[in-house]
Design an enzyme around this catalytic site. Sequence first.
Site, short mmCIF file in Angstrom:
data_model
loop_
_atom_site.label_atom_id
_atom_site.label_comp_id
_atom_site.label_asym_id
_atom_site.label_seq_id
_atom_site.Cartn_x
_atom_site.Cartn_y
_atom_site.Cartn_z
N GLU A 44 0.87 -1.20 -0.10
CA GLU A 44 0.04 -0.13 0.02
C GLU A 44 0.80 1.30 -0.12
O GLU A 44 1.68 1.50 0.95
CB GLU A 44 -0.98 0.00 1.12
CG GLU A 44 -2.02 -0.77 1.22
CD GLU A 44 -3.05 -0.72 2.60
OE1 GLU A 44 -2.77 0.43 3.14
OE2 GLU A 44 -3.66 -1.69 2.93
N ASP A 55 -6.10 8.48 10.19
CA ASP A 55 -4.91 8.08 10.47
C ASP A 55 -4.27 8.76 11.99
O ASP A 55 -4.52 9.79 12.44
CB ASP A 55 -3.66 8.84 9.58
CG ASP A 55 -3.74 7.78 8.33
OD1 ASP A 55 -3.86 6.49 8.42
OD2 ASP A 55 -3.97 8.31 7.05
#
Length: 255
Positions: A44, A55
């Site tokens: 990724e 995040d």
Amino acid sequence: MSRISDAFQKRKSLIAYITVGYPDIETTLRLVPLLEENGVDIIELGIPFSDPLADGVTIQNASYQALQNGVTPEVCLSVAALLKEKISIPMVFMGYYNPIYNYGLTKFCQKCATAGVSGFIIPDLPPGEAQDIDFAAREAGLDIIFLLAPTSTDERIKLVAAKSRGFIYLVSHSGVTGATANLPADLSSFVNRVRKTARQPLAVGFGISTPEQAQNIAKFSDGIIVGSRILQLVQTDPSLEKVATFIRQLRQSLD
């Protein structure tokens, strides 16, 4: 079958997330082949964004530094094109919708295909609002991977099972990414709930930071996703030897 879903056929899939351009482009170009060599099945590539809502602090800081280095979606595409010549495992972009939308959905998907990217994950784009980019992705032969969380309704699970290609990204807990010592005790029941509806491979991410956690999750999932711990090790050891050791340990725990 796509290159992404094919990566789940022979063994439990080890998926590694890194932020493109953290701490610099040169490190990204060294790190990705090293990840493959030590047992990663899917990469990724994180497209840095100024407001990464999903995040935690590790990836936020990595995104900030990459942006300071001038990393844009265009730069990420160029990096992917270089990596295509160095690795044989599939690459997936992970990025927020705003920069991709501003770049142009059709243009982005076409350039992904040219650069050797097999699909992408957009954590802030609900599947019910993804028609435009889904069409562009299909036209370019790309998978679009959607996320589910333990709080997802049965209706959302059905929608993602109908829309997601490659695999389904299962978020281990509500909240943001980041290495954590403890994962939810009821994680297996969440995965099994999704499996009753979905036919795609199921990969679990958010919070996995040890081989022991990976081994436990692999008992009931098809793969694991690790990101924050990799970035932490990159920060503390620019030689990348600690990353290589960590990935080997994860691979051994899954096999």
